[in-house]
Every structure is written in structure tokens, then in C-alpha cells.
Motif scaffolding. Structure first.
Motif, PDB file in Angstrom:
ATOM      1  N   GLN A  24       0.793  -1.219  -0.147  1.00 41.33           N
ATOM      2  CA  GLN A  24      -0.091  -0.153  -0.104  1.00 41.33           C
ATOM      3  C   GLN A  24       0.648   1.335   0.045  1.00 41.33           C
ATOM      4  OE1 GLN A  24      -2.817  -0.535   3.287  1.00 41.33           O
ATOM      5  NE2 GLN A  24      -4.043  -1.586   1.911  1.00 41.33           N
ATOM      6  N   THR A  25       2.105   1.186  -0.321  1.00 42.43           N
ATOM      7  CA  THR A  25       2.849   2.341  -0.534  1.00 42.43           C
ATOM      8  C   THR A  25       2.873   2.831  -2.132  1.00 42.43           C
ATOM      9  OG1 THR A  25       4.899   1.171  -0.974  1.00 42.43           O
ATOM     10  CG2 THR A  25       4.398   1.952   1.122  1.00 42.43           C
ATOM     11  N   GLN A  26       3.134   4.095  -2.291  1.00 38.93           N
ATOM     12  CA  GLN A  26       3.074   4.530  -3.623  1.00 38.93           C
ATOM     13  C   GLN A  26       4.576   5.331  -3.534  1.00 38.93           C
ATOM     14  OE1 GLN A  26       0.084   7.125  -4.645  1.00 38.93           O
ATOM     15  NE2 GLN A  26      -1.385   5.374  -4.947  1.00 38.93           N
ATOM     16  N   TYR A  27       5.513   4.867  -4.462  1.00 35.57           N
ATOM     17  CA  TYR A  27       6.701   5.344  -4.518  1.00 35.57           C
ATOM     18  C   TYR A  27       7.443   5.370  -3.259  1.00 35.57           C
ATOM     19  CZ  TYR A  27       5.672   6.689  -9.320  1.00 35.57           C
ATOM     20  OH  TYR A  27       5.408   6.552 -10.709  1.00 35.57           O
ATOM     21  N   GLY A  28       7.288   4.425  -2.452  1.00 36.03           N
ATOM     22  CA  GLY A  28       7.660   4.279  -1.000  1.00 36.03           C
ATOM     23  C   GLY A  28       7.298   4.936   0.181  1.00 36.03           C
ATOM     24  N   HIS A  29       6.304   5.617  -0.174  1.00 37.38           N
ATOM     25  CA  HIS A  29       5.576   6.371   1.146  1.00 37.38           C
ATOM     26  C   HIS A  29       4.080   6.069   0.817  1.00 37.38           C
ATOM     27  CE1 HIS A  29       4.463   9.669  -1.936  1.00 37.38           C
ATOM     28  NE2 HIS A  29       5.573   9.314  -2.120  1.00 37.38           N
ATOM     29  N   ALA A  30       3.355   6.580   1.963  1.00 31.61           N
ATOM     30  CA  ALA A  30       1.619   6.437   1.824  1.00 31.61           C
ATOM     31  C   ALA A  30       1.172   6.989   0.880  1.00 31.61           C
ATOM     32  CB  ALA A  30       1.311   6.790   3.146  1.00 31.61           C
ATOM     33  N   ALA A  31       0.038   6.566   0.297  1.00 32.59           N
ATOM     34  CA  ALA A  31      -0.687   7.451  -0.928  1.00 32.59           C
ATOM     35  C   ALA A  31      -1.182   8.955  -0.231  1.00 32.59           C
ATOM     36  CB  ALA A  31      -1.620   6.821  -1.361  1.00 32.59           C
ATOM     37  N   GLY A  32      -0.935   9.823  -0.934  1.00 32.87           N
ATOM     38  CA  GLY A  32      -1.368  11.145  -0.496  1.00 32.87           C
ATOM     39  C   GLY A  32      -0.413  12.034   0.092  1.00 32.87           C
ATOM     40  N   GLU A  33       0.610  11.215   0.653  1.00 29.96           N
ATOM     41  CA  GLU A  33       1.702  12.047   1.375  1.00 29.96           C
ATOM     42  C   GLU A  33       2.497  12.909   0.307  1.00 29.96           C
ATOM     43  OE1 GLU A  33       3.686  10.160   5.080  1.00 29.96           O
ATOM     44  OE2 GLU A  33       3.997   9.084   3.198  1.00 29.96           O
ATOM     45  N   SER A  34       2.936  14.201   0.705  1.00 27.73           N
ATOM     46  CA  SER A  34       3.704  15.172  -0.227  1.00 27.73           C
ATOM     47  C   SER A  34       4.789  15.661   0.416  1.00 27.73           C
ATOM     48  CB  SER A  34       2.646  16.231  -0.714  1.00 27.73           C
ATOM     49  OG  SER A  34       2.074  17.030   0.380  1.00 27.73           O
ATOM     50  N   GLU A  35       5.696  16.311  -0.357  1.00 29.10           N
ATOM     51  CA  GLU A  35       6.932  17.014   0.395  1.00 29.10           C
ATOM     52  C   GLU A  35       6.470  17.959   1.273  1.00 29.10           C
ATOM     53  OE1 GLU A  35      10.344  16.549   0.208  1.00 29.10           O
ATOM     54  OE2 GLU A  35       9.876  14.682  -0.877  1.00 29.10           O
ATOM     55  N   ALA A  36       6.985  18.102   2.462  1.00 36.50           N
ATOM     56  CA  ALA A  36       6.879  19.178   3.436  1.00 36.50           C
ATOM     57  C   ALA A  36       6.949  20.355   2.915  1.00 36.50           C
ATOM     58  CB  ALA A  36       7.943  18.958   4.618  1.00 36.50           C
ATOM     59  N   SER A  37       5.915  21.285   3.185  1.00 34.55           N
ATOM     60  CA  SER A  37       5.910  22.608   2.719  1.00 34.55           C
ATOM     61  C   SER A  37       6.742  23.669   2.937  1.00 34.55           C
ATOM     62  CB  SER A  37       4.568  23.243   3.075  1.00 34.55           C
ATOM     63  OG  SER A  37       4.568  23.357   4.457  1.00 34.55           O
ATOM     64  N   ILE A  38       7.461  23.197   4.258  1.00 30.60           N
ATOM     65  CA  ILE A  38       8.815  24.127   4.666  1.00 30.60           C
ATOM     66  C   ILE A  38      10.076  23.931   3.587  1.00 30.60           C
ATOM     67  CG2 ILE A  38       8.642  24.344   7.053  1.00 30.60           C
ATOM     68  CD1 ILE A  38      10.100  22.021   7.613  1.00 30.60           C
ATOM     69  N   LYS A 171       7.026  12.394   4.704  1.00 26.92           N
ATOM     70  CA  LYS A 171       7.036  11.807   3.232  1.00 26.92           C
ATOM     71  C   LYS A 171       8.381  11.045   2.977  1.00 26.92           C
ATOM     72  CE  LYS A 171       7.117  12.610  -1.544  1.00 26.92           C
ATOM     73  NZ  LYS A 171       7.878  12.987  -2.341  1.00 26.92           N
ATOM     74  N   PHE A 172       9.304  11.786   3.029  1.00 24.24           N
ATOM     75  CA  PHE A 172      10.496  11.407   2.663  1.00 24.24           C
ATOM     76  C   PHE A 172      11.382  10.410   3.562  1.00 24.24           C
ATOM     77  CE2 PHE A 172      15.447  12.494   2.085  1.00 24.24           C
ATOM     78  CZ  PHE A 172      15.543  11.671   1.144  1.00 24.24           C
ATOM     79  N   ALA A 173      10.946  10.804   4.969  1.00 26.32           N
ATOM     80  CA  ALA A 173      11.385   9.757   6.114  1.00 26.32           C
ATOM     81  C   ALA A 173      10.728   8.258   5.805  1.00 26.32           C
ATOM     82  CB  ALA A 173      11.143  10.115   7.293  1.00 26.32           C
ATOM     83  N   HIS A 174       9.429   8.076   5.294  1.00 22.31           N
ATOM     84  CA  HIS A 174       8.745   7.114   5.023  1.00 22.31           C
ATOM     85  C   HIS A 174       9.503   6.394   3.723  1.00 22.31           C
ATOM     86  CE1 HIS A 174       5.129   8.655   7.038  1.00 22.31           C
ATOM     87  NE2 HIS A 174       5.736   8.126   8.113  1.00 22.31           N
ATOM     88  N   THR A 175       9.927   7.305   2.749  1.00 22.42           N
ATOM     89  CA  THR A 175      10.363   6.727   1.707  1.00 22.42           C
ATOM     90  C   THR A 175      11.714   5.872   1.957  1.00 22.42           C
ATOM     91  OG1 THR A 175       9.567   8.427   0.191  1.00 22.42           O
ATOM     92  CG2 THR A 175      11.398   7.042  -0.587  1.00 22.42           C
ATOM     93  N   LEU A 176      12.540   6.693   2.909  1.00 24.06           N
ATOM     94  CA  LEU A 176      13.724   6.377   3.506  1.00 24.06           C
ATOM     95  C   LEU A 176      13.629   4.913   4.233  1.00 24.06           C
ATOM     96  CD1 LEU A 176      15.222   9.765   4.515  1.00 24.06           C
ATOM     97  CD2 LEU A 176      16.277   8.182   2.737  1.00 24.06           C
ATOM     98  N   SER A 177      12.713   4.800   5.170  1.00 27.27           N
ATOM     99  CA  SER A 177      12.529   3.509   5.996  1.00 27.27           C
ATOM    100  C   SER A 177      12.189   2.420   5.177  1.00 27.27           C
ATOM    101  CB  SER A 177      11.376   3.845   6.898  1.00 27.27           C
ATOM    102  OG  SER A 177       9.980   3.593   6.320  1.00 27.27           O
TER     103      SER A 177
END
Lengths: 298, 96
Positions: A24-38, A171-177
Motif C-alpha cells: 500500500q505504498t506509492q513510490y515508497g511512502h503512503a498514498a497522498g503524502e507530499s513533500e513538506a511545505s517548509i 513523506k521522505f522519511a517514510h520513503t527512506l524507512s
């Protein structure tokens, strides 16, 4: 075939990886997660994220070429099957980090020129040292270079990046995990397979130790360049983490290896990362019967 | 003269532990309770736990772990033997 190689099955990989932590990941992270606005809202942080992600793509392209090249050089069926799963893991890493570049606003048509322009020359040289061994069909040197040196470096770099991003950019942390979980298998294969093979090929030790020294030098030079170029962005990110600029007040402290990443100077972070990777190299190489070679300081 | 430590290790029954899920998801479902993520320098190991030196995942058993035990780290597929280190802590060594 040594019985431990039976664990390196496609079935085991399917149950652990695509049907396990990647389900249930998309490109390694949860669906709908996006890069942090900061990250997206700050030109400095966005540029730094693009620069560092380019190095991840370059490193993973090297790992993809290396693991696929090692399949035909492998002396047994278990290793061939494991390296086939590793090849897919590495291809996935190339894909998820390339997707991150797109998520950061890089246009598809700009991708290759951007990667070519920003790839660190020392990281490219690091890859060339490894791929030369693989082109020669040298399985033992190739696995040490790929699964102990390259993967050992990636394992530690990903852990540090995860600690940096877990609060600031989930989002990036989830990809990395997911990539960290993959690296566990890769370093495990490297140690376990070479731990037995190096005893059968003691004549290869000196050549492999020279390769480790050369790869380590290029790795340290890459770290030095990256932290020097990223210093302003690192300090801006630390300001956000500490809540001093009001953007994300109260964010909890990012810690790694017992140190606070929110307060270390960029050169201290570089030193912590370099020391951690080299210490890991030394421990892993000693365990498999190789002598760690201290690289020349870049 | 009897070694009191030897006497203890042979005579004292091993403690038993009920393993709960830890959120570890890097191995097939039925094996997940036997592993957890290492939390770094502030983390401590229970009597039924040992750290894999290869991939830094904590391996958990339903009974107390003692020197000489053989354990398997499924996340990195390493076979390990438990020893007591010079500092008195339990450590796992890779069996190649």
C-alpha cells in the motif's frame, strides 16, 4: 549450496518486501503524502533537497548496475536469486528518488541534464572503482564493494537522513524507512556470503583492501563537498527544527548516534557521518576477515 | 569448587516472556513479534533480547536468552551465536 543461501528465496523477498513493508505504498511512502511545505516553500531548502537527492539517484544507479552485473558472476544459484531481488530493490530506489526530484518540482525534460550537472565527481569516481571490478567478473571484490562498502555507506547515510527528516518531512522519511529495510538484507548478504568466500580466496584480500581504501577516499570527499555546499540550508533547517524562526515552533529534537542534529554545525555533522560509516566499515570488514584500510583524508 | 555462575546458569530455569507485536514489519507477518527496531543509544535490551550486529535489529525470544544460544536474524538473514562480552553484556556474533 550452503544451507543459509536457501533463505535468499524470491518467496521470502515477496512476503517481506512487496507484501510486507511496501504494501500500500506509492513510490515508497503512503498514498497522498507530499513533500513538506517548509521544503517546497524555501528556495534554499528545496535546492539542497534536489542536490542531495541527485546524489542518492547517482548512488542507486551505481548499485543497480553493480547488483545486476554480479548476477552472472555469482558462483551459486542462491546468490544469483538473491542478487535478482537486490537488483529490483535497487531499481526501485532509483525510481523513488527520481520521483522525489519530480515531486520537488524538477521537470522530466530537465532530469538527466540536472543529474549530470550536479552528480558529485567523487561519487562518480566511487562508482567507477566498483564497476571496474564487476566488469571483470570479480564476484568477491564486487560483493565487498557493493554490499559492504556501498551498502554500508548507504545504510548509515539513510539512517542519518531518516533522523533528520522524521519530524520535518515525514513523506521522505517514510520513503527512506523502506530503503533502510532493503539495505538490511543487502548488508546481511554481503557479510554472510563473503564471510565464507573470503576464507576460500585469501589471495584476493590485498586487492579488495586497496579497493576499500580508494572507495572510502571518494566517499569522504563526497561527504566533504556535500556538507560544505549544503551548510546554509542545513543551518536554515536547524533553525526551523529548533522553532526559532516561528515556522514550526516546538518541533521535537532530531537525534542520531546520541547527538542532536538540530544543534550540530555542518562540519560536525560531516564528521559524525564519516566517523560512523568508517567505524561500520572497520567492524564489518574485520568480522569477515579483511583488514580495514584508513583512506587518505580528502 | 563449584563455579557459582555456572551453577546459576544450569539450575535456574529460564524466564518466559509473552511477545506482543512491536510494529516491526520487515519480515513475514508470523515472524514479526520476534523482532523490533533498535532505538539507539537510549535503548536497553530485556533478558529475552539481543541486538543483531549486522543490521541493528533487536531479536526477541519467548524465553530468556543465555550465552551459547543460537539465534536467527530474519531481516538480514544472519545466523548468530550469543556470547557474554568483556563488559558483561550479551552480544551476538555472526556464524559464517
Amino acid at each position: 549450496m550452503p544451507d543459509f543461501l536457501t533463505a535468499y528465496s524470491i518467496q521470502n523477498w515477496l512476503e517481506s518486501c512487496p507484501q510486507g513493508y511496501l504494501e500500500q505504498t506509492q513510490y515508497g511512502h503512503a498514498a497522498g503524502e507530499s513533500e513538506a511545505s517548509i521544503v517546497l516553500d524555501s528556495p534554499k531548502l528545496r535546492d539542497q533537497a534536489i542536490q542531495s537527492t541527485v546524489q542518492l539517484v547517482v548512488g542507486e544507479r551505481c548499485a543497480l548496475a553493480a547488483s545486476s552485473g554480479l548476477i552472472n558472476a555469482a558462483p551459486d544459484e542462491g546468490s544469483k536469486r538473491f542478487l535478482a531481488t537486490q537488483t529490483l530493490d535497487e531499481a526501485r530506489h532509483v525510481e523513488v528518488f527520481t520521483q522525489r526530484l519530480l515531486d520537488l518540482g524538477v521537470r522530466k525534460t530537465e532530469l538527466e541534464p540536472l543529474i549530470k550537472e550536479h552528480a558529485n565527481p567523487h561519487l562518480v569516481a566511487f562508482a567507477e572503482v566498483l564497476l571496474e571490478k564487476i566488469d571483470k567478473g570479480d564476484f568477491v571484490a564486487g560483493v565487498v564493494g557493493q554490499n559492504i562498502v556501498l551498502e554500508g555507506m548507504a545504510f548509515t547515510v539513510f539512517e542519518m537522513l531518516y533522523a533528520t527528516n522524521v519530524e520535518m518531512n515525514p513523506k521522505f522519511a517514510h520513503t527512506l524507512s523502506g530503503t533502510i529495510a532493503d539495505e538490511r538484507r543487502h548488508v546481511g548478504f554481503g557479510e554472510n556470503r563473503i564471510g565464507s568466500l573470503i576464507k576460500e580466496h585469501p589471495e584476493k584480500k590485498a586487492e579488495i583492501e586497496r579497493m576499500q581504501k580508494e572507495m572510502s577516499f571518494h566517499m569522504l570527499a563526497t561527504f566533504a563537498d556535500s556538507f560544505r555546499e549544503s551548510a546554509p540550508a542545513i543551518m536554515e533547517a536547524q533553525g526551523i527544527l529548533r522553532g526559532t524562526n516561528g515556522t514550526q515552533a516546538g518541533a521535537s529534537e532530531s537525534r542520531w548516534q546520541g547527538r542532536s542534529l538540530s544543534t550540530l554545525a555542518p562540519e560536525e555533522m560531516e564528521s559524525l557521518l564519516a566517523d560512523s560509516v568508517l567505524k561500520e566499515f572497520k567492524i564489518r570488514l574485520t568480522r569477515i576477515g579483511l583488514d580495514y584500510q584508513t583512506p587518505v583524508a580528502p | 569448587m563449584n563455579d557459582p555462575l555456572k551453577q546459576l546458569s544450569e539450575d535456574t530455569p529460564r524466564q518466559r516472556f509473552v511477545l506482543a507485536e512491536t510494529g516491526f514489519n520487515e519480515v513475514p507477518k508470523k515472524y514479526r513479534k520476534f523482532y523490533r527496531r533498535w532505538q539507539g543509544s537510549g535503548d536497553t535490551l530485556a533478558l529475552n533480547e539481543v541486538l543483531c550486529p549486522v543490521c541493528r535489529v533487536v531479536i526477541r525470544s519467548s524465553r530468556e536468552i543465555r550465552p551459547g544460544d543460537r539465534v536467527y536474524c530474519m531481516p538480514c538473514m544472519s545466523r548468530l551465536v550469543v556470547i557474554r562480552s568483556a563488559t558483561g553484556h550479551l552480544e551476538a556474533r555472526v556464524a559464517y
